[in-house]
Design a protein around this motif. Structure first.
Motif, PDB file in Angstrom:
ATOM      1  N   ALA A  66      16.382 -14.165  83.996  1.00  8.27           N
ATOM      2  CA  ALA A  66      17.551 -14.583  84.774  1.00  8.27           C
ATOM      3  C   ALA A  66      17.159 -14.817  86.229  1.00  8.27           C
ATOM      4  O   ALA A  66      16.535 -13.960  86.859  1.00  8.27           O
ATOM      5  CB  ALA A  66      18.650 -13.526  84.676  1.00  8.27           C
ATOM      6  N   GLY A  67      17.506 -15.980  86.751  1.00  6.97           N
ATOM      7  CA  GLY A  67      17.215 -16.322  88.131  1.00  6.97           C
ATOM      8  C   GLY A  67      15.844 -16.920  88.361  1.00  6.97           C
ATOM      9  O   GLY A  67      15.557 -17.402  89.460  1.00  6.97           O
ATOM     10  N   ALA A  68      14.994 -16.915  87.345  1.00  5.85           N
ATOM     11  CA  ALA A  68      13.628 -17.431  87.513  1.00  5.85           C
ATOM     12  C   ALA A  68      13.605 -18.956  87.433  1.00  5.85           C
ATOM     13  O   ALA A  68      14.513 -19.589  86.885  1.00  5.85           O
ATOM     14  CB  ALA A  68      12.706 -16.834  86.457  1.00  5.85           C
ATOM     15  N   PHE A  69      12.543 -19.536  87.972  1.00  9.22           N
ATOM     16  CA  PHE A  69      12.367 -20.990  87.933  1.00  9.22           C
ATOM     17  C   PHE A  69      10.932 -21.331  87.528  1.00  9.22           C
ATOM     18  O   PHE A  69      10.354 -22.306  88.000  1.00  9.22           O
ATOM     19  CB  PHE A  69      12.712 -21.616  89.289  1.00  9.22           C
ATOM     20  CG  PHE A  69      12.089 -20.941  90.483  1.00  9.22           C
ATOM     21  CD1 PHE A  69      10.850 -21.342  90.969  1.00  9.22           C
ATOM     22  CD2 PHE A  69      12.743 -19.887  91.100  1.00  9.22           C
ATOM     23  CE1 PHE A  69      10.276 -20.712  92.053  1.00  9.22           C
ATOM     24  CE2 PHE A  69      12.175 -19.251  92.199  1.00  9.22           C
ATOM     25  CZ  PHE A  69      10.934 -19.670  92.684  1.00  9.22           C
ATOM     26  N   ASP A  70      10.362 -20.526  86.621  1.00 10.24           N
ATOM     27  CA  ASP A  70       8.989 -20.735  86.186  1.00 10.24           C
ATOM     28  C   ASP A  70       8.852 -21.817  85.131  1.00 10.24           C
ATOM     29  O   ASP A  70       7.726 -22.210  84.798  1.00 10.24           O
ATOM     30  CB  ASP A  70       8.384 -19.414  85.680  1.00 10.24           C
ATOM     31  CG  ASP A  70       9.244 -18.728  84.630  1.00 10.24           C
ATOM     32  OD1 ASP A  70      10.482 -18.789  84.730  1.00 10.24           O
ATOM     33  OD2 ASP A  70       8.689 -18.114  83.702  1.00 10.24           O
ATOM     34  N   VAL A  71       9.944 -22.319  84.601  1.00 10.62           N
ATOM     35  CA  VAL A  71       9.893 -23.441  83.656  1.00 10.62           C
ATOM     36  C   VAL A  71      10.243 -24.739  84.383  1.00 10.62           C
ATOM     37  O   VAL A  71       9.498 -25.723  84.315  1.00 10.62           O
ATOM     38  CB  VAL A  71      10.844 -23.207  82.468  1.00 10.62           C
ATOM     39  CG1 VAL A  71      10.814 -24.403  81.512  1.00 10.62           C
ATOM     40  CG2 VAL A  71      10.463 -21.939  81.723  1.00 10.62           C
ATOM     41  N   ALA A 106      19.146 -20.584  82.261  1.00  8.40           N
ATOM     42  CA  ALA A 106      19.467 -21.624  83.235  1.00  8.40           C
ATOM     43  C   ALA A 106      20.226 -21.000  84.401  1.00  8.40           C
ATOM     44  O   ALA A 106      21.082 -20.138  84.205  1.00  8.40           O
ATOM     45  CB  ALA A 106      20.305 -22.718  82.591  1.00  8.40           C
ATOM     46  N   SER A 107      19.885 -21.435  85.611  1.00 13.34           N
ATOM     47  CA  SER A 107      20.528 -20.898  86.818  1.00 13.34           C
ATOM     48  C   SER A 107      21.098 -22.035  87.651  1.00 13.34           C
ATOM     49  O   SER A 107      20.557 -23.139  87.670  1.00 13.34           O
ATOM     50  CB  SER A 107      19.528 -20.099  87.654  1.00 13.34           C
ATOM     51  OG  SER A 107      19.026 -18.994  86.931  1.00 13.34           O
ATOM     52  N   ILE A 108      22.196 -21.737  88.343  1.00 12.30           N
ATOM     53  CA  ILE A 108      22.864 -22.700  89.221  1.00 12.30           C
ATOM     54  C   ILE A 108      23.113 -22.039  90.569  1.00 12.30           C
ATOM     55  O   ILE A 108      23.484 -20.859  90.637  1.00 12.30           O
ATOM     56  CB  ILE A 108      24.213 -23.159  88.620  1.00 12.30           C
ATOM     57  CG1 ILE A 108      23.979 -23.989  87.361  1.00 12.30           C
ATOM     58  CG2 ILE A 108      25.026 -23.962  89.639  1.00 12.30           C
ATOM     59  CD1 ILE A 108      23.409 -25.359  87.590  1.00 12.30           C
ATOM     60  N   SER A 131      24.359 -20.600  97.990  1.00 14.34           N
ATOM     61  CA  SER A 131      24.961 -19.435  97.338  1.00 14.34           C
ATOM     62  C   SER A 131      23.885 -18.629  96.627  1.00 14.34           C
ATOM     63  O   SER A 131      22.753 -19.087  96.418  1.00 14.34           O
ATOM     64  CB  SER A 131      26.007 -19.886  96.318  1.00 14.34           C
ATOM     65  OG  SER A 131      25.374 -20.431  95.160  1.00 14.34           O
ATOM     66  N   VAL A 132      24.239 -17.433  96.223  1.00 19.56           N
ATOM     67  CA  VAL A 132      23.397 -16.675  95.307  1.00 19.56           C
ATOM     68  C   VAL A 132      23.397 -17.400  93.962  1.00 19.56           C
ATOM     69  O   VAL A 132      24.426 -17.901  93.514  1.00 19.56           O
ATOM     70  CB  VAL A 132      23.932 -15.238  95.147  1.00 19.56           C
ATOM     71  CG1 VAL A 132      23.165 -14.486  94.075  1.00 19.56           C
ATOM     72  CG2 VAL A 132      23.869 -14.507  96.478  1.00 19.56           C
ATOM     73  N   GLY A 133      22.251 -17.491  93.327  1.00 25.60           N
ATOM     74  CA  GLY A 133      22.183 -18.148  92.037  1.00 25.60           C
ATOM     75  C   GLY A 133      22.874 -17.351  90.947  1.00 25.60           C
ATOM     76  O   GLY A 133      22.871 -16.120  90.959  1.00 25.60           O
ATOM     77  N   ALA A 134      23.481 -18.075  90.013  1.00 27.13           N
ATOM     78  CA  ALA A 134      24.084 -17.452  88.832  1.00 27.13           C
ATOM     79  C   ALA A 134      23.365 -17.974  87.600  1.00 27.13           C
ATOM     80  O   ALA A 134      22.972 -19.144  87.561  1.00 27.13           O
ATOM     81  CB  ALA A 134      25.577 -17.768  88.754  1.00 27.13           C
TER      82      ALA A 134
END
Length: 306
Positions: A155-160, A189-191, A201-204
């Motif tokens: 959750a919250g990662a962007f390694d993909v 998935a995070s937005i 904003s803080v990512g969700a």
């Protein structure tokens, strides 16, 4: 020569020389640009900054000679509207009216985060796309400019997929994932929302979705209601079958289909029928000296077929 004509300030802009800003995130300085004219020579411009047009309660009047821009710095601006004010004096001592900008409002508060959904799915049979939607993001100041999305293995990662800009959509299909994800992998998935001045904003994140593109493994089918397979039967009006060993290591077995036929895999005698049981009984007139076959297929939770 007598000069009784007052000089004129044409305009005053906040923040940018060609594009007047209504909002800014910076709380320490304010950039001001203006233009003026006179029938003779300009002697000096002065500017001030206040919380109302013409006021100088933030920055008192400062002489900048013939410059047509200034940066008021070392400020402690709050989340309110500030006005830049300019006046000009010519060489004869004539002064213009004070002209004020239309104001710039400070916004250094990040947007409120919302929630993100992948359809509340725990598994997906697609290794190429993931559908997401989001709601509840808001910004009461400058407003939301756009969203960004990312995909990761936590959750919250962007390694993909690293953070990538979207428009103002509130749903999106993440595509071209087949070379980025693996069977059995869990992906989140995070937005995050970005407002007009760049506050984030803080990512969700979603609660995670597991890729399942593997078919269930096959099992053993017996022409009996137990493991003792029969090659012959004296029954003339009933076929029975049971099965074991079908398995799916990712999403699990959801249901089965069975059929009876006179060929391997055939359904000439009874069509494919859905069941959650691991046995089947069929009543019907049988033909003597005919071989009947029970066939079973297993479906996992996302529809992969054994």
């Amino acid at each position: 020569m007598v000069d009784r004509i007052n000089p004129v300030i044409a305009h005053v802009y906040d923040g940018d020389e060609t594009n007047d800003l209504d909002w800014q995130a910076d709380t320490s300085q304010l950039s001001i640009f203006w233009s003026g004219s006179d029938t003779r020579d300009i002697h000096t411009y002065e500017y001030s900054v206040g919380t109302s047009p013409g006021d100088s309660n933030i920055v008192d009047w400062i002489d900048v000679a013939t410059a047509t821009s200034a940066v008021a710095d070392e400020l402690e601006l709050e989340n309110i509207t500030y006005y830049a004010n300019v006046r000009v004096t010519d060489d004869a001592g004539n002064s213009s009216n004070v002209v004020s900008s239309n104001g710039v409002t400070v916004d250094n508060v990040m947007p409120l985060s919302g929630s993100v959904s992948d359809g509340e799915l725990e598994y997906t049979a697609s290794s190429d796309t993931i559908d997401i939607s989001w709601t509840g993001f808001s910004d009461d100041a400058s407003g939301i400019s756009h969203y960004e999305y990312a995909l990761g293995t936590t959750a919250g990662a962007f390694d993909v997929i690293d953070w990538s800009e979207l428009g103002n959509e509130t749903e999106w299909t993440i595509q071209n994932l087949s070379t980025l994800v693996v069977d059995g992998g869990i992906y989140y998935a995070s937005i995050k929302a970005i407002d007009l001045v760049g506050n984030e904003s803080v990512g969700a994140s979603t609660d995670g979705i597991t890729i399942d593109i593997s078919i269930p493994t096959g099992g053993i089918v017996a022409d009996a209601l137990d493991a003792d397979d029969q090659d012959w039967s004296n029954a003339s009006d009933q076929l029975v079958a049971s099965w074991t060993g079908f398995a799916d290591a990712i999403s699990g077995i959801d249901h089965y289909e069975y059929a009876f036929g006179t060929s391997v895999g055939g359904a000439e005698f009874a069509p494919w029928t859905v069941t959650s049981d691991t046995f089947a009984t069929l009543v019907g007139a049988l033909t003597s000296n005919t071989t009947y076959y029970a066939s079973i297929i297993a479906y996992d939770l996302v529809g992969n077929v054994s």
